[in-house]
Design an enzyme around this catalytic site. Structure first.
Site, short mmCIF file in Angstrom:
data_model
loop_
_atom_site.label_atom_id
_atom_site.label_comp_id
_atom_site.label_asym_id
_atom_site.label_seq_id
_atom_site.Cartn_x
_atom_site.Cartn_y
_atom_site.Cartn_z
N TYR A 135 62.97 52.60 -6.33
CA TYR A 135 63.03 51.37 -7.13
C TYR A 135 64.38 51.22 -7.85
O TYR A 135 64.71 50.13 -8.31
CB TYR A 135 61.91 51.33 -8.18
CG TYR A 135 60.51 51.20 -7.60
CD1 TYR A 135 60.28 51.10 -6.23
CD2 TYR A 135 59.41 51.17 -8.44
CE1 TYR A 135 59.00 50.99 -5.72
CE2 TYR A 135 58.12 51.06 -7.94
CZ TYR A 135 57.92 50.98 -6.57
OH TYR A 135 56.65 50.87 -6.08
N LYS A 190 56.14 63.77 -0.28
CA LYS A 190 56.10 63.48 1.16
C LYS A 190 57.19 64.34 1.78
O LYS A 190 58.08 63.86 2.49
CB LYS A 190 56.32 61.97 1.38
CG LYS A 190 56.09 61.48 2.80
CD LYS A 190 54.65 61.49 3.23
CE LYS A 190 54.52 61.09 4.69
NZ LYS A 190 53.19 61.35 5.25
N ASP A 222 49.87 60.89 1.42
CA ASP A 222 48.81 60.27 2.23
C ASP A 222 47.49 61.01 2.03
O ASP A 222 46.43 60.40 1.90
CB ASP A 222 49.20 60.19 3.72
CG ASP A 222 49.98 61.40 4.21
OD1 ASP A 222 50.34 62.26 3.38
OD2 ASP A 222 50.21 61.51 5.42
N ASP A 246 53.15 54.51 -8.48
CA ASP A 246 52.78 53.10 -8.60
C ASP A 246 51.52 52.84 -7.77
O ASP A 246 50.53 52.27 -8.24
CB ASP A 246 53.97 52.27 -8.06
CG ASP A 246 53.85 50.79 -8.36
OD1 ASP A 246 52.87 50.39 -9.00
OD2 ASP A 246 54.75 50.03 -7.93
N ASP A 250 47.27 52.60 -9.11
CA ASP A 250 46.43 51.42 -8.86
C ASP A 250 45.16 51.83 -8.14
O ASP A 250 44.07 51.33 -8.43
CB ASP A 250 47.18 50.40 -7.99
CG ASP A 250 47.83 49.30 -8.83
OD1 ASP A 250 48.17 49.59 -9.99
OD2 ASP A 250 47.98 48.17 -8.33
#
Ligand code: NAD
Length: 361
Positions: A135, A190, A222, A246, A250
């Site tokens: 980001y 990851k 994942d 992020d 959620d």
């Protein structure tokens, strides 16, 4: 105690108004000052984070933030879009540590889409790094972008990057938080595919040597996404990068019944913080008076605890929220058969009433 109040856009104004009422119901003295941010600030000043708003935020002990954004700004050049305001505040104030507790209130077990036995008693803490990762990576691919889009372009790119100090400081935050809980950290990466996250894993492992009393495990993102819905209670503290955090937070919000229940705190190294619900400006329900204000009210409680040193008042707000839920009041997002549907304002006022009652008793 100086609080900058930045309601923002969409439901932001509705939910922050309720959190402010709740703060006023406490027997504490605050200096609160409101300013525009996001699309509202763009309309008034031509920029989503005007200098005056940033100045107020910097001069405050804490910021109570609603949400920013609306689809009508999607055509704006990216630096002028409302969401840039929140990125600008995080960067300018150095708010690198984002705490997102996902707690399933017993009264809302039925509101989750998961089986009650999977989420009953759930209490996990997601710690998301907030000022690095893709980001904030440089360079970013911006080609022929006159209106925020890429007409005729053949490619676009962003850059994922973390520095050692950025990973070290968030790892310390996670291990220290775990020491106050069940002494277990899961670092999500990851590393099987991304160099940035192999580095993340190596640095977290090095920092862990200073915390032999805390257990550390590593999980690919994942797999973590899958485990969060398969067996969420096996997590305690989860630490991860900006983008994975992020998305996972959620996902975790739905374990609690609704995204309207999930508060968050974003702190810098001086404990100055920005407190906001984990959700966005919800343009689909803005102005209807049906948004759930509890995530924002619970964010105000986190503000009292983390930045203003008022833990007892934070407890009072959390207890009041529990009692309101126990009395059966529900905004539409958490409503189920046999409970009473209420508006944003009625929910806020019920929390105020519960606090006032606790003062009298
Ligand atoms: P959103 O979180 O705003 O909404 C997702 C869904 O959840 C919607 O159906 C919405 O109605 C519902 N919802 C969200 N909060 C709720 C609440 N308190 N009570 C009841 N229902 C609630 O996400 P989105 O629709 O993807 O994004 C809308 C806008 O918000 C976009 O412009 C986005 O960029 C922005 N956004 C801002 C922030 C922020 O200000 N920090 C965070 C996320 C998204």
């Amino acid at each position: 105690m100086k609080i900058a109040v930045l309601p923002g856009d969409g439901i932001g104004t509705e939910i922050v108004a309720e959190a402010v009422k709740v703060l006023h119901a406490l027997d504490l003295k605050f200096e609160m000052e409101e300013a525009l941010v996001g699309g509202a600030a763009y309309e008034a000043h031509g920029h989503p984070l005007p200098e005056s708003t940033l100045k107020l935020a910097k001069a405050s002990d804490a910021i109570l933030f609603g949400a920013v954004g609306d689809w009508k700004y999607d055509k704006l050049d990216r630096p002028l879009r409302p969401e840039q305001a929140i990125l600008g505040l995080r960067k300018n104030l150095g708010l690198f540590a984002n705490f997102r507790p996902a707690i399933c209130y017993e009264q809302l077990v039925g509101a989750s889409s998961l089986k009650p036995e999977l989420i009953s008693g759930l209490d996990i803490l997601i710690i998301r790094e907030l000022t690095g990762d893709i980001y904030f990576g440089q360079p970013r691919g911006r080609r022929v972008a006159t209106d925020g889009h890429f007409p005729g372009a053949e490619e676009a790119f962003d850059t994922m990057r973390y520095s050692r100090p950025e990973i070290e400081r968030i790892a310390h935050v996670a291990f220290q938080a775990a020491r106050k809980r069940s002494k277990k950290v899961t670092s999500v990466d990851k590393s099987n595919v991304l160099e940035t996250f192999q580095f993340w894993k190596d640095v977290v492992t090095e920092v862990h040597k200073e915390y032999p009393d805390v257990a550390l495990d590593h999980m690919y993102v994942d797999n973590a996404a899958m485990q969060l819905v398969k067996e969420p209670k096996k997590f305690d503290v989860v630490v991860t990068g900006n983008m994975f955090g992020d998305i996972l937070s959620d996902e975790a919000s739905m374990l609690t019944g609704s995204i309207g229940m999930l508060p968050s705190a974003s702190l810098n190294s001086n404990n100055q913080g920005l407190y906001e619900p984990s959700h966005g400006s919800a343009p689909d329900i803005a102005g209807k008076g049906i948004a759930n204000p509890l995530a924002t009210i619970l964010s105000a409680a986190m503000m009292l605890r983390f930045s203003l040193n008022q833990a007892a008042s934070a407890d009072r707000i959390e207890t009041a929220v529990k009692s309101v839920l126990a009395s059966g009041l529900r905004t539409v997002d958490i409503w189920s058969e046999g409970t009473q549907k209420v508006s944003t304002r009625e929910m806020g006022e019920a929390v105020v009433k519960a606090i006032t009652k606790s003062t009298k008793s």
